[in-house]
Design a protein around this motif. Structure first.
Motif, PDB file in Angstrom:
ATOM      1  N   ARG A 109      42.499  54.781  80.366  1.00  0.00           N
ATOM      2  CA  ARG A 109      41.178  54.747  79.726  1.00  0.00           C
ATOM      3  C   ARG A 109      40.029  55.125  80.647  1.00  0.00           C
ATOM      4  O   ARG A 109      39.138  55.885  80.269  1.00  0.00           O
ATOM      5  CB  ARG A 109      40.936  53.359  79.128  1.00  0.00           C
ATOM      6  CG  ARG A 109      41.910  53.005  78.024  1.00  0.00           C
ATOM      7  CD  ARG A 109      41.501  51.701  77.364  1.00  0.00           C
ATOM      8  NE  ARG A 109      42.277  51.440  76.153  1.00  0.00           N
ATOM      9  CZ  ARG A 109      43.439  50.819  76.118  1.00  0.00           C
ATOM     10  NH1 ARG A 109      43.995  50.392  77.244  1.00  0.00           N
ATOM     11  NH2 ARG A 109      44.067  50.618  74.984  1.00  0.00           N
ATOM     12  N   GLU A 139      43.799  46.757  74.355  1.00  0.00           N
ATOM     13  CA  GLU A 139      42.696  46.372  75.233  1.00  0.00           C
ATOM     14  C   GLU A 139      43.100  45.160  76.063  1.00  0.00           C
ATOM     15  O   GLU A 139      43.641  44.200  75.547  1.00  0.00           O
ATOM     16  CB  GLU A 139      41.454  46.022  74.401  1.00  0.00           C
ATOM     17  CG  GLU A 139      40.867  47.201  73.664  1.00  0.00           C
ATOM     18  CD  GLU A 139      41.393  47.309  72.235  1.00  0.00           C
ATOM     19  OE1 GLU A 139      40.964  46.540  71.396  1.00  0.00           O
ATOM     20  OE2 GLU A 139      42.255  48.177  71.970  1.00  0.00           O
ATOM     21  N   ARG A 157      37.251  54.744  67.477  1.00  0.00           N
ATOM     22  CA  ARG A 157      38.641  54.680  67.019  1.00  0.00           C
ATOM     23  C   ARG A 157      38.894  55.764  65.990  1.00  0.00           C
ATOM     24  O   ARG A 157      39.986  56.283  65.875  1.00  0.00           O
ATOM     25  CB  ARG A 157      38.908  53.340  66.348  1.00  0.00           C
ATOM     26  CG  ARG A 157      38.582  52.143  67.193  1.00  0.00           C
ATOM     27  CD  ARG A 157      38.802  50.888  66.365  1.00  0.00           C
ATOM     28  NE  ARG A 157      39.397  49.841  67.162  1.00  0.00           N
ATOM     29  CZ  ARG A 157      38.704  48.928  67.837  1.00  0.00           C
ATOM     30  NH1 ARG A 157      37.397  48.936  67.798  1.00  0.00           N
ATOM     31  NH2 ARG A 157      39.312  48.008  68.545  1.00  0.00           N
ATOM     32  N   PHE A 189      37.212  47.304  73.264  1.00  0.00           N
ATOM     33  CA  PHE A 189      37.777  48.623  73.032  1.00  0.00           C
ATOM     34  C   PHE A 189      37.059  49.670  73.879  1.00  0.00           C
ATOM     35  O   PHE A 189      37.674  50.479  74.568  1.00  0.00           O
ATOM     36  CB  PHE A 189      37.669  48.992  71.552  1.00  0.00           C
ATOM     37  CG  PHE A 189      38.047  50.424  71.263  1.00  0.00           C
ATOM     38  CD1 PHE A 189      39.375  50.823  71.265  1.00  0.00           C
ATOM     39  CD2 PHE A 189      37.057  51.376  71.033  1.00  0.00           C
ATOM     40  CE1 PHE A 189      39.712  52.148  71.034  1.00  0.00           C
ATOM     41  CE2 PHE A 189      37.397  52.697  70.794  1.00  0.00           C
ATOM     42  CZ  PHE A 189      38.725  53.084  70.796  1.00  0.00           C
ATOM     43  N   ASP A 233      49.382  49.001  68.443  1.00  0.00           N
ATOM     44  CA  ASP A 233      48.808  48.029  67.515  1.00  0.00           C
ATOM     45  C   ASP A 233      49.855  47.181  66.811  1.00  0.00           C
ATOM     46  O   ASP A 233      49.587  46.051  66.408  1.00  0.00           O
ATOM     47  CB  ASP A 233      47.972  48.753  66.435  1.00  0.00           C
ATOM     48  CG  ASP A 233      46.640  49.226  66.990  1.00  0.00           C
ATOM     49  OD1 ASP A 233      46.307  48.825  68.120  1.00  0.00           O
ATOM     50  OD2 ASP A 233      45.951  49.995  66.298  1.00  0.00           O
TER      51      ASP A 233
END
Lengths: 366, 366
Positions: free
Chosen positions: B305, B289, B144, B91, B260
């Motif tokens: 990211r 990820e 997160r 992550f 997710d």
DNA sequence: CTGAAAGCGCTTACAG
DNA sequence: CTGAAAGCGCTTACAG
């Protein structure tokens, strides 16, 4: 919570002292274990100080602590390449996992020396880089390479440090947490010998590196103990038939290979029409970075990366606490060999001739 | 190199000054850009100082610099969980790659606050953790989770920081480098609308998080602009038939899903006998990820990211340089939205009815 | 048992 | 243009 100063200003020992009605020195003594022992602050005073600390929410300024000669609970991590790109990260990750785990347990923070990673594998001594390490109380160093000049420079610094992986240079004792490749390789060699192999080769790489040397030493030791002649191949040309030709000439039925070449040796053997392990046993001396799980069920050993990282940090911390009661540091505590786990995978088996012979014998006896 | 002191002792400004025949202050001025401008050290003096620095190999002690009020070129990185275990590491890795890259470019080192990661996702304000951040000049925070209490505590600190990912709390301006999920989601929604979809649902999760809110907002905006009613499903039960039943009832031909849940929605659709994208289009709002490459060729967008990490560090550094000429910091520079890249994968297509109808129509016209 | 003082190596007003 | 001095927040001898 009573905040003595508003805004960004932190609460200082002086603030606490004022509130507790004692001198700033006493606050420092209450906070430092060593000071307590030596000066034995009175129980009543201590309580007042502790209470004031509680009320103000005081937390020591690590920067000031460090400048004043104390420890900042900051341990450096120097990697010879950037850590986070996943390419290099796969190499560093497990080691750093160990360092991080231990750091958390010991309550220290980690300083990543990213600013000087520009060298990308080059020696650390270039530039004022070495001085910069002193931001931290000590430093863990890791990288694929080994620069003798760094080892010498570091050794003359009186600064706590430890390498992840054995490092050695003439005339200096380098602190490190390494894997016991020597013993692990010997164990694997003995496994092959017990399976009936006699001529066992070892595939290695150049340039020489401590971790490779250790493997070669373990291999030679085990071979000699068994009265066999060790034969190493450095950077063999696997594409031409030469390597396997030589293997056959010498009647070799098994090879040990450093992990970087394991896959190539395996593939090349298959390409030559050799069955593994029926025709040739191959043992891998160390597992590569664990990203894509290998389809091959390798025999050999794994590298205790996490433990190596954790132990390296411990070695640094040990030097830190050892330097307090100014005694001669016992060198043996500065070097650790972590055992490797060995695996009997499906890439090794009894040698073809031995199997044939023993089978024949047994059959004839029946 | 002339070393003024032997052993571990470093060369100090005083040493340099002595060698150059000037005061220690002048050495400091020569070193600090701002001091030079203000005090204009004479060319001749400067040369002597620079020469002495060269000869002694002097490197500033960052600890002393920091204590004296300057910057230490140390920027903190606070993660709400340990970084290096590959589970969490997957992550954090890309974000930190960006932070590290930028740190290297700007010549700053990173302090990993491992000592207080014990919280494991909990709020940072617990304990004296927040004070500890001040070891560094500023701090990048990521995780997160989003803890409102941390946002408030941080905002009242007068300490430079920036979150990776948008964070918001009532009454405070939180610096961050976030992804522009709002716009990216709107773009993807429009793509579906252009393909002919009218009823488009969105699958979301609770608890609410800024990054989810942004997606929902972008979705609603695009739907309303097209005169369509936005319908969101929060934590739908994909195993029972309920979710897909509702979809059918409302005549929905496409769904957007937070990353997710993307895989689950996809699998559940297939399990219900739905073909993707023939019967149902599914767009993924962000890529998970990147460890095991997905077999599905997803339509949707990716999360920038690396850029987010790099920008977060830049935001911290910007505050650092802004605080020098004591002016009011312009808030707009403290918040950045990085654009996401959108992809037209093979999980979206024209809606079944629309295709049928248009085909029918065209055929009838021929 | 406790306090006043020096010093860690810098930066930054403040005087010359 | 340059220097002497104060101060950052601690630790650690050194005196009481």
């Amino acid at each position: 919570m009573v905040r003595r100063r508003s805004g960004g200003g932190r609460v200082t020992q002086a603030d606490v002292a004022r509130l507790a009605g004692v001198s700033q020195t006493v606050v420092s003594m209450v906070l430092n274990g060593t000071g307590i022992t030596q000066h034995r602050v009175g129980d009543d005073t201590r309580r007042r100080v502790l209470d004031a600390i509680e009320r103000t929410g005081y937390v020591a300024n690590p920067i000031a602590q460090r400048l004043a000669g104390g420890n900042s609970a900051l341990v450096g991590v120097y990697t010879y390449e950037p850590v986070f790109p996943s390419s290099a990260g796969d190499f560093y990750q497990p080691f750093l996992e160990g360092v991080e785990r231990e750091a958390q347990q010991r309550g220290v923070d980690l300083v990543l020396f990213t600013s000087m990673s520009a060298h990308h594998g080059g020696p650390l001594v270039d530039g004022g880089a070495l001085h910069r390490l002193r931001v931290a109380d000590g430093c863990v160093l890791l990288g694929r390479h080994s620069h003798a000049q760094d080892l010498v420079a570091l050794a003359s610094q009186d600064f706590p440090y430890a390498f992840v992986g054995r490092r050695a240079a003439p005339g200096v004792t380098v602190p490190f947490a390494g894997a016991d490749y020597d013993e692990a390789t010997a164990v694997v060699t003995r496994q092959l010998l017990e399976l009936g192999h006699r001529r066992i080769g070892m595939v290695s790489v150049t340039p020489p590196h401590e971790s490779i040397e250790d493997r070669v030493r373990g291999y030679r030791r085990a071979m000699r103990a068994a009265g066999q002649l060790p034969v190493t191949f450095e950077d063999p040309d696997l594409t031409s038939g030469e390597f396997f030709g030589t293997l056959a000439e010498h009647g070799m039925t098994a090879v040990l290979t450093v992990s970087d070449l394991a896959h190539d040796v395996y593939s090349a053997a298959l390409a030559r029409g050799l069955r593994v392990p029926e025709d040739l046993s191959i043992a891998r001396l160390g597992d590569p970075e664990q990203r894509e799980p290998s389809v091959v069920d390798w025999a050999g050993f794994t590298i205790p990366r996490i433990e190596m990282g954790a132990e390296a940090l411990r070695i640094v911390l040990r030097q830190l606490s050892a330097s307090d009661p100014h005694g001669d540091e016992p060198d043996q505590d500065l070097q650790a060999f972590i055992p490797c786990e060995t695996f009997t995978g499906s890439t090794i088996a009894a040698p073809p001739t031995a199997t044939t012979r023993s089978t024949t014998k047994e059959t004839s006896h029946t």
